[in-house]
Scaffold this motif. Structure first.
Motif, PDB file in Angstrom:
ATOM      1  N   GLU A 208      16.233  27.489   9.637  1.00 47.77           N
ATOM      2  CA  GLU A 208      17.197  27.687  11.162  1.00 47.77           C
ATOM      3  C   GLU A 208      18.488  27.979  10.645  1.00 47.77           C
ATOM      4  O   GLU A 208      19.250  28.649  11.305  1.00 47.77           O
ATOM      5  N   THR A 222      19.391  21.294  21.065  1.00 45.66           N
ATOM      6  CA  THR A 222      17.857  21.429  21.350  1.00 45.66           C
ATOM      7  C   THR A 222      17.674  21.623  22.851  1.00 45.66           C
ATOM      8  O   THR A 222      18.317  20.781  23.723  1.00 45.66           O
ATOM      9  N   VAL A 241      17.138  26.368  19.975  1.00 44.71           N
ATOM     10  CA  VAL A 241      17.937  25.697  19.282  1.00 44.71           C
ATOM     11  C   VAL A 241      19.230  26.547  19.318  1.00 44.71           C
ATOM     12  O   VAL A 241      19.101  27.894  19.410  1.00 44.71           O
TER      13      VAL A 241
END
Length: 257
Positions: A208, A222, A241
């Motif tokens: 990520e 989130t 996210v």
């Protein structure tokens, strides 16, 4: 790493700046306020390079520590970033999104943030237990899975993962990269009526962090959302996210009498 939408940088700072030495307001704060106001109104666009601290200090007749303090205050707010070999560069103001049934694409467009999208995955896969429960389908049945990276001003803002019932929508990759998912759903005659949503936070894992241009362990916001049409049918489950350094959710609270 996905190919990022391109954007051009302004070569230098050409704003009219001034400070009032008779004011009780600290000089660094006066400078910071003027720069922040210029960013907010779009006079300093994302990618604009500020002159170095020595140049700014000489131009305004300020000490270098005063200019450094002003710049650092805007770096701390996420409005400026120091890049090695490049200099101090304007990023943009943090995106503030109201918690209502709207899409990130529409919110960014309304805020003048120039949204862009890279589709990472667009496929059909068997529904996991979580996805099946959210969409009200049988576990293992086919669902559409779309994963996208959403940009604003050429900078990654969020990774979006959406599951839809199979056959609900013709999810063409080119369409998904040119507009928002909710816009496509509305254009297909799907009436979005309500949603069940939860918001949280956690640290970014290595994958990520690479996608979003953050360090591993950086804070992420989130959101999970199940969206329903006007018949009560679940039409979408999203698990997203967002970079906490560039993004915030806003709540409006009402007092009960």
């Amino acid at each position: 790493m996905p190919k990022q939408p391109s954007h051009e940088s302004e070569p230098s700072l050409s704003l009219a700046l001034s400070v009032d030495r008779t004011s009780p307001v600290p000089l660094y704060f006066q400078l910071a306020q003027q720069l922040e106001a210029a960013i907010e109104r779009g006079a300093l666009t994302p990618g604009t390079l500020l002159g170095n601290e020595i140049e700014l200090a000489g131009r305004l007749g300020l000490s270098r520590p005063t200019v450094r303090q002003a710049i650092q205050s805007l770096v701390d707010k996420g409005l400026l970033v120091r890049r090695r070999g490049v200099g101090t560069q304007v990023v943009h103001s943090q995106v503030r999104r109201p918690l209502e049934l709207s899409s990130l694409y529409d919110d960014l467009a309304a805020a003048g943030q120039r949204p862009a999208t890279v589709v990472l995955t667009n496929t059909v896969e068997p529904a996991s237990a979580q996805i099946a429960a959210a969409l009200g389908v049988a576990e293992g049945s086919e669902v559409r899975f779309v994963e996208r990276l959403r940009y604003a001003h050429g900078e990654p803002m969020a990774r979006l993962r959406n599951h839809l019932p199979a056959g609900l929508l013709d999810c063409d990759t080119a369409d998904l990269e040119s507009t928002g998912l909710y816009r496509l759903m509305r254009a297909a005659g799907i009436t979005l009526h309500s949603a069940r949503q939860s918001v949280g936070a956690r640290a970014a894992d290595a994958g990520e962090a690479e996608l979003l241009g953050e360090e591993a362990g950086a804070p992420l916001l989130t959101m999970e959302r199940t969206t329903f049409d006007d018949t009560g049918r679940a039409v979408e489950f999203g698990s997203h996210v967002y970079r906490a350094s560039r993004y915030a959710f806003e709540f409006q609270l009402l007092v009960r009498s």
